[in-house]
Design a protein around this motif. Structure first.
Motif, PDB file in Angstrom:
ATOM      1  N   PHE A  53       0.836  -1.198   0.000  1.00 13.40           N
ATOM      2  CA  PHE A  53       0.000   0.000   0.000  1.00 13.40           C
ATOM      3  C   PHE A  53       0.872   1.251   0.000  1.00 13.40           C
ATOM      4  O   PHE A  53       0.647   2.195  -0.770  1.00 13.40           O
ATOM      5  CB  PHE A  53      -0.905  -0.018   1.231  1.00 13.40           C
ATOM      6  N   PHE A  54       1.889   1.264   0.850  1.00  9.79           N
ATOM      7  CA  PHE A  54       2.818   2.392   0.947  1.00  9.79           C
ATOM      8  C   PHE A  54       3.572   2.603  -0.361  1.00  9.79           C
ATOM      9  O   PHE A  54       3.694   3.727  -0.853  1.00  9.79           O
ATOM     10  CB  PHE A  54       3.794   2.143   2.103  1.00  9.79           C
ATOM     11  N   ILE A  55       4.090   1.523  -0.948  1.00  9.75           N
ATOM     12  CA  ILE A  55       4.892   1.620  -2.172  1.00  9.75           C
ATOM     13  C   ILE A  55       4.060   2.165  -3.330  1.00  9.75           C
ATOM     14  O   ILE A  55       4.522   3.016  -4.114  1.00  9.75           O
ATOM     15  CB  ILE A  55       5.505   0.249  -2.536  1.00  9.75           C
ATOM     16  N   VAL A  56       2.824   1.695  -3.468  1.00  8.85           N
ATOM     17  CA  VAL A  56       1.967   2.172  -4.553  1.00  8.85           C
ATOM     18  C   VAL A  56       1.685   3.660  -4.396  1.00  8.85           C
ATOM     19  O   VAL A  56       1.808   4.439  -5.359  1.00  8.85           O
ATOM     20  CB  VAL A  56       0.644   1.370  -4.608  1.00  8.85           C
ATOM     21  N   ARG A 175      -5.502   6.890   8.031  1.00 11.64           N
ATOM     22  CA  ARG A 175      -6.076   6.624   9.356  1.00 11.64           C
ATOM     23  C   ARG A 175      -7.061   5.464   9.327  1.00 11.64           C
ATOM     24  O   ARG A 175      -7.545   5.030  10.364  1.00 11.64           O
ATOM     25  CB  ARG A 175      -6.766   7.883   9.896  1.00 11.64           C
ATOM     26  N   GLY A 176      -7.341   4.944   8.130  1.00 10.58           N
ATOM     27  CA  GLY A 176      -8.197   3.785   8.000  1.00 10.58           C
ATOM     28  C   GLY A 176      -7.401   2.548   7.621  1.00 10.58           C
ATOM     29  O   GLY A 176      -7.086   1.710   8.460  1.00 10.58           O
ATOM     30  N   VAL A 177      -7.020   2.446   6.358  1.00 13.26           N
ATOM     31  CA  VAL A 177      -6.368   1.244   5.825  1.00 13.26           C
ATOM     32  C   VAL A 177      -4.993   1.010   6.450  1.00 13.26           C
ATOM     33  O   VAL A 177      -4.740  -0.055   7.041  1.00 13.26           O
ATOM     34  CB  VAL A 177      -6.241   1.342   4.291  1.00 13.26           C
ATOM     35  N   LEU A 178      -4.086   1.981   6.293  1.00 18.80           N
ATOM     36  CA  LEU A 178      -2.713   1.784   6.779  1.00 18.80           C
ATOM     37  C   LEU A 178      -2.690   1.627   8.298  1.00 18.80           C
ATOM     38  O   LEU A 178      -1.963   0.791   8.842  1.00 18.80           O
ATOM     39  CB  LEU A 178      -1.840   2.962   6.352  1.00 18.80           C
ATOM     40  N   PHE A 197       3.968  10.239  10.140  1.00 17.81           N
ATOM     41  CA  PHE A 197       5.178  10.496   9.355  1.00 17.81           C
ATOM     42  C   PHE A 197       5.003  10.057   7.907  1.00 17.81           C
ATOM     43  O   PHE A 197       5.466  10.749   6.985  1.00 17.81           O
ATOM     44  CB  PHE A 197       6.382   9.783   9.984  1.00 17.81           C
ATOM     45  N   VAL A 198       4.357   8.925   7.681  1.00 16.55           N
ATOM     46  CA  VAL A 198       4.120   8.466   6.302  1.00 16.55           C
ATOM     47  C   VAL A 198       3.230   9.463   5.563  1.00 16.55           C
ATOM     48  O   VAL A 198       3.485   9.808   4.402  1.00 16.55           O
ATOM     49  CB  VAL A 198       3.482   7.058   6.295  1.00 16.55           C
ATOM     50  N   GLY A 200       2.954  12.677   6.129  1.00 18.49           N
ATOM     51  CA  GLY A 200       3.749  13.859   5.803  1.00 18.49           C
ATOM     52  C   GLY A 200       4.708  13.610   4.657  1.00 18.49           C
ATOM     53  O   GLY A 200       4.857  14.440   3.759  1.00 18.49           O
ATOM     54  N   MET A 201       5.339  12.437   4.671  1.00 15.49           N
ATOM     55  CA  MET A 201       6.322  12.107   3.654  1.00 15.49           C
ATOM     56  C   MET A 201       5.698  12.000   2.275  1.00 15.49           C
ATOM     57  O   MET A 201       6.313  12.368   1.259  1.00 15.49           O
ATOM     58  CB  MET A 201       7.014  10.801   4.027  1.00 15.49           C
ATOM     59  N   MET A 202       4.464  11.505   2.195  1.00 12.70           N
ATOM     60  CA  MET A 202       3.804  11.310   0.901  1.00 12.70           C
ATOM     61  C   MET A 202       3.579  12.621   0.156  1.00 12.70           C
ATOM     62  O   MET A 202       3.391  12.620  -1.064  1.00 12.70           O
ATOM     63  CB  MET A 202       2.452  10.606   1.110  1.00 12.70           C
ATOM     64  N   HIS A 203       3.583  13.738   0.858  1.00 17.27           N
ATOM     65  CA  HIS A 203       3.363  15.019   0.192  1.00 17.27           C
ATOM     66  C   HIS A 203       4.622  15.549  -0.487  1.00 17.27           C
ATOM     67  O   HIS A 203       4.557  16.544  -1.218  1.00 17.27           O
ATOM     68  CB  HIS A 203       2.816  16.042   1.190  1.00 17.27           C
ATOM     69  N   LEU A 204       5.767  14.893  -0.216  1.00 14.26           N
ATOM     70  CA  LEU A 204       7.031  15.204  -0.906  1.00 14.26           C
ATOM     71  C   LEU A 204       7.381  16.687  -0.850  1.00 14.26           C
ATOM     72  O   LEU A 204       7.833  17.278  -1.829  1.00 14.26           O
ATOM     73  CB  LEU A 204       6.959  14.733  -2.365  1.00 14.26           C
TER      74      LEU A 204
END
Length: 254
Positions: A53-56, A175-178, A197-198, A200-204
């Motif tokens: 999920f994170f990688i996609v 806040r649901g799946v991950l 943190f994930v 925040g990081m996803m917004h690059l």
């Protein structure tokens, strides 16, 4: 607050809920033993699902950020549709666990009003700070309006794309799946920090981490404290809506 899962055990020192594979209690630090098998992506389906999920999500975000093909909204729209479909697929896979979070549990009009008010005030302050930082460090004045200006009713499209869609899909995703995947093998307080943190990081955006990470942690706390995603969705929507209005006002479109 969501009750501990049936598979959890208790720390003998403080009686706190711990996962069967934990070696130390997250509450008191007590040693729990050495017979527990470490969790890896090879022996834990939830960690494997969380990793995929994170990688996609990361791949899609990198694709949008570092290619010019998505500089027009007619193409970016399909990215939104893909991420929404991908997230909803995982919601469906975990529906029994996520279903209780889709109810507006512990509804309180005073709490909801406070949530809306705090989101609006925080967004206003953050947007002022970010605007000044962008100009001071990069001599740029970033606006999102140009991405939508070619379409009819650009303000409404901005509200959908920047406020409504992320508020629902990102809260379901992080806040649901991950959150659900990670909570099967991590202490819930650690899950809140990791998903924050994930998120925040996803917004690059390195310069925006100072508010994105606390934002993600705060909405995670809301999810844990009230047992629902809806306070986080409302907070997220209002925060981003103020950002849209702030952008429109600064550039004379409101």
């Amino acid at each position: 607050m969501i009750s501990p899962k049936a598979s959890d055990t208790c720390c003998k020192a403080c009686n706190s809920s711990v996962k069967p594979h934990h070696r130390f209690c997250y509450n008191c630090g007590a040693y729990l033993g050495t017979d527990n098998t470490p969790v890896t992506i090879f022996n834990n389906r939830d960690l494997r699902s969380a990793f995929i999920f994170f990688i996609v999500y990361l791949f899609v975000c990198l694709l949008v950020q570092f290619t010019s093909w998505f500089n027009i909204y007619s193409r970016l729209f399909w990215v939104e549709i893909f991420l929404a479909g991908f997230t909803l697929f995982h919601v469906y896979k975990n529906y029994d666990a996520i279903k209780p979070l889709l109810r507006f549990n512990n509804f309180n009009i005073i709490r909801l009003t406070g949530c809306i008010s705090f989101a609006a005030a925080a967004s206003f302050v953050v947007n002022i700070i970010v605007t000044k930082m962008n100009y001071s460090f990069f001599r740029t004045d970033i606006t999102y309006y140009h991405l939508y200006s070619a379409y009819s009713m650009p303000a409404l499209i901005m509200i959908y794309s920047i406020a409504l869609n992320p508020a629902i899909i990102e809260e379901l995703a992080f806040r649901g799946v991950l959150y659900n995947y990670l909570s099967t093998f991590l202490n819930e307080r650690l899950v809140i920090i990791v998903t924050g943190f994930v998120f925040g990081m996803m917004h690059l955006s390195f310069i925006s981490l100072f508010w994105l990470v606390p934002f993600g942690i705060l909405t995670g706390v809301m999810r844990r404290r009230f047992g629902t995603l809806w306070y986080g969705v409302v907070f997220h929507f209002v925060f981003n809506l103020i950002a849209v209005l702030f952008d429109l006002y600064r550039h004379g479109h409101l």
